[in-house]
Write a protein that holds these residues in place. Structure first.
Motif, short mmCIF file in Angstrom:
data_model
loop_
_atom_site.label_atom_id
_atom_site.label_comp_id
_atom_site.label_asym_id
_atom_site.label_seq_id
_atom_site.Cartn_x
_atom_site.Cartn_y
_atom_site.Cartn_z
N THR A 159 39.92 43.13 29.73
CA THR A 159 40.51 43.71 30.93
C THR A 159 41.94 43.23 31.15
N GLY A 212 33.72 37.64 31.68
CA GLY A 212 35.00 38.34 31.85
C GLY A 212 34.80 39.81 32.17
N GLU A 217 33.20 45.26 34.19
CA GLU A 217 33.13 46.72 34.21
C GLU A 217 31.77 47.25 34.63
N ILE A 234 35.81 43.11 44.20
CA ILE A 234 36.63 41.91 44.42
C ILE A 234 36.69 41.54 45.91
N MET A 280 35.01 37.35 36.49
CA MET A 280 33.78 37.66 37.21
C MET A 280 33.13 36.42 37.82
N ARG A 287 34.30 34.55 39.75
CA ARG A 287 34.74 34.36 41.14
C ARG A 287 33.72 34.97 42.11
#
Ligand code: AMP
Length: 636
Positions: A29, A214, A244, A285, A353, A355
């Protein structure tokens, strides 16, 4: 493929240079670039927008090619020519289920090329390989470094997911070649992250789990640190699990809701999909630190608008099945490392990810301890790659990554016996040469069959490549000097070559020419568990294999003696007495039948075979003796 990695005190390397070797995290990404600064610390280089990571997105727009943020910005109006997450396709066939799964989830076209590789197609019918996209991103990252360092950068260390097979690693290296960037090494992302973490010298020893989630891949690695020496004891993961999947989850939630309300299916409307996808990522997010998120997409289809609210608990609930996909690889990895969960001293989080609060919660529950975020999850991989670059350029002398071969590599020799050239656990890069010869008189070609494994007989190992060396000058068996060489480079890519050292005679059409054939082994692609299975099988079959080896060696020797006797029969048969000739033939047939029975495991009676061979040789020698005596008598 290289499975185990150690970081050991510095040992001399083949490459030394004073120029900067940058580290590039070529992410699915986002990508990042770093270098070793004058204080010998790894440092992220900001791009021209002042951002520390750059979207791994490339867009083709008329005659222009945009990379990074400019490409991302125009994605909405040019979705079919905006290529993102293409790292997932690199080195894969079109028919690969992972590629097939992507077909419906991306806004651009994926098609097979002539070799059935997955490639991209732009609206002006240009076909673009995923390697080309990677090369554009590498070019961008290199130019970010060039601008900042004011130095022409042409060497880099690039990271790849731990599960990339040889052809994917090779494709990544080729991406560098396309832009004149020498990728000195490709290293695994979690290993790089661990290196970045290892720079913090406060931790002297312990077991570390690197949990790397990720945009496109999930990797888990277990590392053992002792006195500054790092060993990666096991790796596991999923090449098709990432951020994704969460975006797609929210996207599908929106599409379903919209269809239920309006009856309109937006799944084939590429522009609408792109807009929904973008807002889905934003929602994911934002829900990190907000209870709810408003999804507002005016005029998504004719005069229809989207205005939904998604709550963090709704999102957590729908994402749990995806998050839980991490649990199994983690458990397997810990088992492979021969450890229990309680043995893990520290869990390091890597990848954007991680986070997500729900992921942190699941990780904490899984490992029974709070994960550490000492290193920025988005930057750790590039920082580690820069450290490795510092080691390769000679700027850093206290650490190095040392890879080892997980299984022995070698060739098949006469009678199906495996002759290893590179034993398992050899440190790479490594090069080994061994001289072999022919088994039959007048043999002009040899088939080199390369295997990976630990078993005595090649049939129990894995065939990884084969080729033929021809044009060997005719000579007695055992005289040609055939040198077979295995070379594994620092990226785990295997090259095998065979060359005949015998010089061609002056009257040969090949006079003065070398006789050498080489192949590159691609796609070994064994997983950790497959490697482990092969090692276990070899251990449990050790005694049986030793016995079998002896039996097969007897059979091979028998075959050579049978061939010798057959040749003698051709040379002297005409002169032999009829009965002697018949007896020799019968003895040859008997020996052959017994060898066949041994090869097909019907019997392992080597004593019987040796008796039969002795008898065959005796009968033949007696018959030849009689011929010689007869000839002497005729001469006198
Ligand atoms: P990486 O491949 O490590 O750059 O991770 C990128 C992925 O992390 C993308 O799917 C992002 O949407 C996701 N991501 C980045 N920041 C966050 C965040 N704060 N919360 C959830 N996901 C995030």
């Amino acid at each position: 493929m290289i499975q185990t990695r150690r970081i050991l005190p510095y040992i001399s390397r083949r490459f030394k240079s004073n120029s900067t070797v940058i580290g590039i995290d070529l992410g699915t990404t986002n990508s990042a670039v770093a270098f070793m600064n004058s204080k010998n610390q790894p440092q992220i280089i900001e791009n021209e927008e002042g951002k520390r990571t750059t979207p791994s997105i490339v867009a083709y727009k008329q005659n222009d090619i945009l990379v990074g943020l400019p490409a991302k910005r125009q994605a909405l109006i040019n979705p079919e020519n905006t290529f993102f997450a293409t790292k997932r396709l690199i080195g894969r066939k079109f028919t690969d289920p992972e590629v097939q799964r992507d077909l419906d989830n991306v806004s651009y076209k994926i098609i097979p090329n002539n070799s059935n590789d997955a490639v991209l197609k732009s609206t002006n019918n240009q076909t673009i390989s995923p390697s080309e996209i990677s090369s554009k991103i590498l070019e961008k990252m290199t130019s970010i470094a060039n601008n900042y360092l004011d130095e022409k950068i042409d060497k880099a260390v690039v990271t790849v997911p731990a599960y990339f097979n040889d052809s994917q690693r090779q494709a990544t290296k080729n991406s560098g070649k396309l832009i004149g960037l020498d990728i000195l090494r490709v290293i695994n992302e979690p290993t790089a992250a661990a290196l970045a973490y290892g720079c913090d010298k406060s931790r002297k020893e312990g077991i570390i789990a690197v949990f790397d989630f990720g945009g496109g891949t999930f990797d888990i690695s277990i590392l053992d640190i002792e006195d500054g020496v790092f060993e990666v004891r096991a790796t596991n993961g999923n090449t098709h699990l990432g951020g994704e999947d969460f975006d797609i989850l929210i996207m599908n939630w929106i599409l379903k809701k919209f269809k239920l309300e309006t009856g309109i299916d937006l799944s084939n409307d590429r522009i609408a999909i792109q807009r929904i996808r973008e807002i889905s990522e934003m929602a994911k997010i934002e829900l990190d630190h907000n209870e709810k998120f408003e999804i507002n997409l005016p005029f998504i289809s004719q005069d229809h608008h989207i205005n939904y609210t998604i709550t963090s608990s709704e999102f957590d609930e729908m994402s749990l099945p995806i998050i839980e996909k991490c649990i199994d690889p983690v458990k397997r990895c810990i088992k492979d490392a021969d450890l229990k969960i309680k043995d893990i001293d520290e869990v390091l989080l890597v990848g954007g990810m991680t986070r997500m609060p729900k992921i942190r919660q699941v990780v904490e529950e899984l490992f029974n301890k709070k994960p550490s975020t000492a290193v920025n999850p988005d930057e750790a991989v590039a920082l580690g790659a820069a450290i490795q670059g510092g080691v390769l350029s000679g700027h850093m002398k206290n650490v190095v990554l040392l890879d080892v071969t997980p299984l022995s590599l070698g060739i098949e020799t006469y009678g199906g016996i495996f002759s290893p050239l590179i034993p398992r656990n050899s440190a790479v890069p490594v090069k080994k040469e061994q001289i072999f010869s022919t088994a039959i008189d007048g043999q002009t070609g040899v088939e080199i069959r390369c295997y990976q494994g630990e078993r005595t007989l090649v049939k129990d190992n894995k065939l990884i490549g084969q080729f033929k060396l021809g044009n060997i000058p005719k000579g007695p068996k055992g005289t040609p000097q055939i040198s077979v060489e295995f070379e594994i480079d620092a990226d785990g890519i295997i090259n095998v070559s065979a060359s005949d050292k015998t010089k061609y005679p002056k009257d040969s059409p090949h006079y003065g020419k070398p006789n050498k054939v080489s192949i590159q082994v691609t796609e070994i692609g064994l997983t950790d568990s497959e490697v482990e299975k092969m090692i276990k099988e070899s251990e449990s079959n050790k005694l049986k294999d030793q016995e079998m080896r002896k039996v097969y060696e007897h059979a091979s020797r028998g075959e050579i003696l049978v061939t010798d006797t057959e040749i003698a029969l051709i040379q002297f048969g005409e002169l032999m007495e009829e009965k002697d000739k018949e007896d020799t033939k019968t003895a040859i047939d008997d020996a052959k039948n017994l060898i066949d029975d041994i090869r097909s495991n019907k019997t392992q009676d080597v004593n019987l075979l040796n008796n039969k061979l002795n008898e065959m040789q005796k009968i033949c020698m007696e018959a030849i003796k009689k011929v010689a005596i007869k000839q002497q008598q005729e001469e006198t």
